[in-house]
Scaffold this motif. Structure first.
Motif, short mmCIF file in Angstrom:
data_model
loop_
_atom_site.label_atom_id
_atom_site.label_comp_id
_atom_site.label_asym_id
_atom_site.label_seq_id
_atom_site.Cartn_x
_atom_site.Cartn_y
_atom_site.Cartn_z
N PRO A 33 41.61 40.96 28.60
CA PRO A 33 41.59 39.73 29.41
C PRO A 33 41.90 40.01 30.89
N ALA A 34 42.83 40.93 31.15
CA ALA A 34 43.15 41.28 32.55
C ALA A 34 41.95 41.95 33.22
N GLY A 35 41.25 42.81 32.50
CA GLY A 35 40.06 43.46 33.04
C GLY A 35 38.95 42.45 33.33
N ALA A 36 38.77 41.51 32.43
CA ALA A 36 37.75 40.47 32.64
C ALA A 36 38.12 39.59 33.84
N ARG A 37 39.42 39.28 34.00
CA ARG A 37 39.87 38.50 35.17
C ARG A 37 39.59 39.27 36.46
N LEU A 38 39.82 40.57 36.44
CA LEU A 38 39.55 41.38 37.63
C LEU A 38 38.07 41.30 37.98
N VAL A 39 37.20 41.44 37.00
CA VAL A 39 35.76 41.37 37.26
C VAL A 39 35.39 40.00 37.82
N ARG A 40 35.87 38.94 37.18
CA ARG A 40 35.56 37.58 37.67
C ARG A 40 36.10 37.37 39.09
N GLY A 41 37.31 37.86 39.33
CA GLY A 41 37.94 37.66 40.63
C GLY A 41 37.33 38.47 41.75
N THR A 42 36.64 39.52 41.42
CA THR A 42 36.08 40.40 42.46
C THR A 42 34.58 40.22 42.64
N ARG A 43 33.94 39.42 41.85
CA ARG A 43 32.48 39.27 41.98
C ARG A 43 32.08 38.78 43.36
N GLU A 44 32.79 37.80 43.88
CA GLU A 44 32.44 37.28 45.20
C GLU A 44 32.69 38.32 46.30
N PRO A 45 33.88 38.97 46.33
CA PRO A 45 34.06 40.01 47.35
C PRO A 45 33.06 41.16 47.20
N VAL A 46 32.72 41.51 45.98
CA VAL A 46 31.74 42.59 45.78
C VAL A 46 30.37 42.16 46.31
N ALA A 47 30.00 40.91 46.10
CA ALA A 47 28.73 40.40 46.65
C ALA A 47 28.75 40.47 48.18
N ARG A 48 29.89 40.13 48.78
CA ARG A 48 30.01 40.21 50.24
C ARG A 48 29.88 41.67 50.71
N VAL A 49 30.44 42.59 49.94
CA VAL A 49 30.31 44.02 50.27
C VAL A 49 28.83 44.42 50.26
N GLN A 50 28.09 43.97 49.25
CA GLN A 50 26.67 44.32 49.19
C GLN A 50 25.93 43.80 50.42
#
Length: 147
Positions: free
Chosen positions: A99-116
């Motif tokens: 669950p913590a790993g899934a939260r990390l993925v959900r929480g970082t999707r937007e910043p990762v998109a901005r990085v792209q």
């Protein structure tokens, strides 16, 4: 060596530099999350396909299986993924994002998109499309057969 060879314009050098800059951009943008691009890829793949084995996971994120073991171990130590033996083959380890790993993925999707977007920032929209198509063609063409 060819007399007109210019190291700074060599494809391998430019790809390596682009990769360095890409990783640096990712690392800066996600410093609060303490996650590397490879760790993000591993966790994202596990969120998308829970219960895969290490070899399948390594192929999905284009990372060699031997080295991926250390990434998996670090993520497991941090409580971001869980592994257990396959009930049908005890030698095979199956992996899940916690669950913590899934939260990390959900929480970082937007910043990762901005990085792209930042990575492609210097390019015009049509150039972005062209670069991505060419990179896809390059990777596909260089990919070992069966890989």
């Amino acid at each position: 060596m060819q007399p007109d060879f210019h190291f700074a314009r060599a494809p391998g050098h430019l790809i390596r530099r682009a990769h360095q800059l890409s990783v640096a951009t990712f690392t800066r943008a996600l410093s609060d999350w303490d996650v590397t691009p490879v760790q993000f890829a591993v966790l994202s793949a596990l969120v998308e396909s829970p219960g895969v084995d290490q070899i399948t996971l390594a192929a999905r994120v284009a990372f060699d299986p031997a080295t991926s073991g250390s990434v998996i171990a670090r993520l497991e130590q941090r409580g971001l993924l869980h592994r257990e033996s396959d009930p049908r083959d005890k030698r095979r380890k199956l992996l899940w994002a916690t669950p913590a790993g899934a939260r990390l993925v959900r929480g970082t999707r937007e910043p990762v998109a901005r990085v792209q977007d930042a990575i492609l920032g210097p390019l015009e929209p049509a150039e972005r499309v062209q670069l991505l198509a060419l990179l896809d063609k390059l990777v596909s063409g260089l990919q070992p057969k069966g890989g």
